[in-house]
Design a protein around this motif. Structure first.
Motif, PDB file in Angstrom:
ATOM      1  N   MET A  51       0.967  -1.227   0.116  1.00 28.00           N
ATOM      2  CA  MET A  51       0.020  -0.141  -0.105  1.00 28.00           C
ATOM      3  C   MET A  51       0.924   1.238   0.047  1.00 28.00           C
ATOM      4  O   MET A  51       1.905   1.294   0.560  1.00 28.00           O
ATOM      5  CB  MET A  51      -1.054   0.038   1.160  1.00 28.00           C
ATOM      6  N   GLU A  95      -5.210 -12.827   3.829  1.00 28.24           N
ATOM      7  CA  GLU A  95      -5.679 -11.572   2.981  1.00 28.24           C
ATOM      8  C   GLU A  95      -6.263 -12.761   1.552  1.00 28.24           C
ATOM      9  O   GLU A  95      -5.507 -13.305   0.777  1.00 28.24           O
ATOM     10  CB  GLU A  95      -4.684 -10.679   2.192  1.00 28.24           C
ATOM     11  N   LYS A 150      -8.154 -11.732  -1.232  1.00 27.89           N
ATOM     12  CA  LYS A 150      -7.817 -10.987  -2.499  1.00 27.89           C
ATOM     13  C   LYS A 150      -7.503  -9.503  -1.908  1.00 27.89           C
ATOM     14  O   LYS A 150      -7.720  -9.241  -0.786  1.00 27.89           O
ATOM     15  CB  LYS A 150      -8.972 -10.965  -3.447  1.00 27.89           C
ATOM     16  N   SER A 151      -7.136  -8.815  -2.704  1.00 29.68           N
ATOM     17  CA  SER A 151      -6.642  -7.266  -2.326  1.00 29.68           C
ATOM     18  C   SER A 151      -7.466  -6.630  -1.456  1.00 29.68           C
ATOM     19  O   SER A 151      -8.736  -6.495  -1.956  1.00 29.68           O
ATOM     20  CB  SER A 151      -6.354  -6.634  -3.615  1.00 29.68           C
ATOM     21  N   GLY A 152      -7.098  -6.296  -0.175  1.00 26.70           N
ATOM     22  CA  GLY A 152      -8.055  -5.560   0.356  1.00 26.70           C
ATOM     23  C   GLY A 152      -9.104  -6.226   1.470  1.00 26.70           C
ATOM     24  O   GLY A 152      -9.916  -5.838   1.941  1.00 26.70           O
TER      25      GLY A 152
END
Lengths: 324, 320
Positions: free
Chosen positions: B1, B308, B310-312
């Motif tokens: 990020m 996690e 998937k992303s986010g």
């Protein structure tokens, strides 16, 4: 249409205060049929709880001033008959669940004692009471009822306390259950459990219920017919389905639009202003200062109930001509 | 990020309270970061520790463990040990405006206090100008300046509380259930106003609520807490369309909704069971296993780790 079980006619109630009388209820009309589930919605301070307490006969006098109106139970006027008789009827036929289970239960007595006190009103047999208490607690799905009887309210969680209040409301085999926001102080998962329990028990005993709630979703899932109340009178009455599909009164519309939805399309504008001061409520339709579609006539006259269809009525001049 | 896009980072935050019954683990190791200009939603039942998170960020508590980083600066200490600049940048709006506004002060005194503390406005005349401007911003008549909180309605009190939070031009506002004590008609007005302020002043919100339908409409990221731990974090759309944690699914399926359209959006019916256990005796393993419809043997022994998907989209469950 079958004969109404409970009928409120033109009920007006004021409260004394230093500023002058608070003109809270302004001609409330309401009908509950046998076995019917009726919802009552509106903002805080609309007079929902006052209506419920008037039915249960627990408004303190003074400050309460009953101006006019009648509450008929199976055709008999509870307000006109002598106190002893109306108390008898209410004791046998009505029960009430309050909003906050913590203040509805007495903190210095055990659950067992409190259940005992209510059961013995109708049953004097010794040895019967404990068995009945345990059976009641089982009915509201509380685990380990024998232990709970010895507990004080503070030892139980909010959801458990509300279950006990429901158990208490089931003790008399009455016809009507008044539920005054039984879900407001509970979390969403607990709320769902409590409402499910209430729905099952009301169905099982074929009771009528008058349910007051802020949560429109709860009202939708539990009731057959809904009254919308604003500043002391009913502004709309419709079958639950009709009200949620097609609200007519600008106030009902505003309430529904302001409710956040799961679809995530944003929230409506809400309703400007707030509930009027009851010392000097607005003339005419009490909603007119907040209404987007206000007309001249609204400022002068109080609208009567116009029936739009068989099960949909609205107190608003916009629908004056749709009378059939 | 990208580091420069993040306004607030909470890392391994723990806050324990010592009581006679034992240690209450109000927050037990949580991580999240809030991006600039977004609304980060924090949801949970009562007793899940969501308010404690807000109080820790504002510096009301000494942390048991962990770090809070604001704009790259470590602020993991109590408010009294923080610099004025930091205090100016982070403000809070509490749940109950009836108790968060001093009943013996007039609105002018309430709104003037932050201006005095942070040296905004040279003299009392300038400060009064600013106060009037603030009242206009929250759509209250300027003659309210002389009223006390007891003379105005609940919704209006909350507007004053919001004006007080805006007084210092903060960049982060913590909203601790700002509308749960109010009617939906007033809630709608306040929420729309908050959304407007966010765009106008480039504010970042940490929004705490138990109302998931409301969250759907305001948040850009949602985190869900259970007994002091975060179960799932996801971008709002993902969170509602594809909830992974059984607790999230349970919560979403128990929301009472008012239209058919919404009914279709709810996940498959999961019947809610049990209540949130006492935070003194947190169950071993995954703290949710007592109520979980999909629990496995491993859940009783081992606390799941954050993963996690998937992303986010982060979830803490052995199923994944």
């Amino acid at each position: 249409m079958s004969k109404p079980l409970l009928e409120i006619k033109n009920l007006s109630i004021w409260f004394e205060s230093f500023e002058g009388p608070l003109k809270v209820l302004d001609g409330v009309n309401m009908i509950v049929l046998p076995g019917e589930k009726v919802g009552l919605i509106g903002e805080m301070g609309c007079g929902k709880t006052t209506t419920m307490k008037a039915i249960a006969g627990i408004l303190p006098v003074p400050p309460t001033i009953i101006r006019s109106g009648s509450i008929l139970y199976q055709g008999e006027d509870l307000m006109k008959m002598n106190k002893k008789k109306s108390r008898q009827i209410r004791k046998k036929e009505l029960s009430m669940i309050f909003q906050d289970p913590m203040s509805a239960l007495n903190p210095v007595f055990t659950i067992g004692t409190q259940l005992h006190d209510i059961i013995k009103i109708n049953e004097k047999k010794k040895g019967f009471i404990k068995g009945k208490s345990i059976q009641l607690l089982k009915e509201v799905l509380l685990p380990d009822p024998a232990r709970i009887l010895k507990n004080y309210p503070i030892q139980l969680s909010g959801g458990m306390r509300q279950r006990i209040c429901i158990a208490m409301a089931l003790i008399n085999k009455g016809q009507i259950l008044l539920a005054d926001e039984p879900d407001t102080s509970l979390d969403v998962t607990i709320k769902e459990q409590i409402m499910k329990l209430l729905r099952e028990l009301v169905g099982k005993y074929n009771k009528s219920i008058v349910l007051v709630s802020h949560a429109l979703g709860t009202i939708k899932s539990l009731t057959d017919r809904v009254y919308v109340m604003y500043a002391g009178s009913m502004v709309e009455m419709a079958s639950t389905q009709a009200l949620f599909a097609n609200p007519l009164h600008p106030y009902s519309k505003g309430l529904l639009e302001a409710t956040p939805r799961l679809t995530g399309k944003g929230i409506g504008d809400g309703i400007n202003g707030r509930i009027p001061e009851y010392v000097s409520p607005p003339n005419g339709c009490r909603f007119h200062p907040r209404c987007k579609e206000v007309m001249d006539v609204c400022r002068r006259e109080k609208p009567s109930f116009f029936n739009v269809s068989k099960d949909h009525g609205v107190a608003c001049f916009l629908f004056k001509n749709s009378r059939n | 990020m990208e580091e420069n896009n993040v306004l607030l980072t909470v890392n391994g935050l723990k806050k324990y309270f010592l009581t006679h019954q034992g240690t209450v683990k109000a927050i037990d190791g949580i991580n999240f970061s809030v991006k600039k200009g977004e609304t980060f939603g924090l949801v949970g039942e009562s007793g899940s520790g969501k308010s404690t998170v807000a109080y820790s960020v504002i510096g009301m508590y000494r942390l048991t463990e962990g770090r809070i980083v604001f704009r790259g600066e470590d602020i993991s200490r109590e408010s009294k040990n923080r610099s004025l600049t930091i205090k100016k940048e982070i403000q809070i709006v509490f749940q109950d405006p009836g108790t968060s506004l001093n009943p013996s002060m007039s609105n002018r005194e309430i709104l003037e206090l932050p201006l005095k503390v942070h040296d905004i406005g040279k003299n009392s005349k300038e400060r009064v100008e600013r106060i009037k401007e603030l009242l206009e911003m929250v759509q209250l008549p300027t003659n309210y300046i002389h009223k006390t909180p007891s003379a105005i309605g609940g919704g209006e009190k909350q507007m004053v509380a919001i004006a007080r939070a805006l007084a210092t031009n903060p960049s982060l506002i913590l909203l601790d259930e700002p509308t749960s004590a109010l009617d939906v008609s007033i809630q709608a007005k306040i929420i729309n106003m908050l959304i407007q302020f966010q765009q106008e002043f480039n504010l970042t919100y940490l929004f705490i609520t138990h109302d998931l339908s409301l969250m759907r409409n305001v948040a850009s990221q949602v985190a869900i807490m259970y007994l002091g731990k975060i179960c799932e974090i996801a971008p709002t759309k993902d969170f509602f369309n594809n909830p992974l944690h059984p607790y999230t699914q349970m919560l979403l399926s128990s929301i009472p909704v008012i239209s058919e359209e919404e009914e279709e959006l709810k996940p498959k019916r999961i019947i809610s069971v049990g209540e949130i256990p006492s935070p003194v005796n947190v169950p071993a393993g995954c703290s949710f296993h007592l109520r979980c419809p999909r629990k496995m043997d491993i859940c009783l022994q081992q606390d799941p780790l954050i993963k996690e998907i998937k992303s986010g989209h982060i979830v803490r469950c052995h199923l994944y």
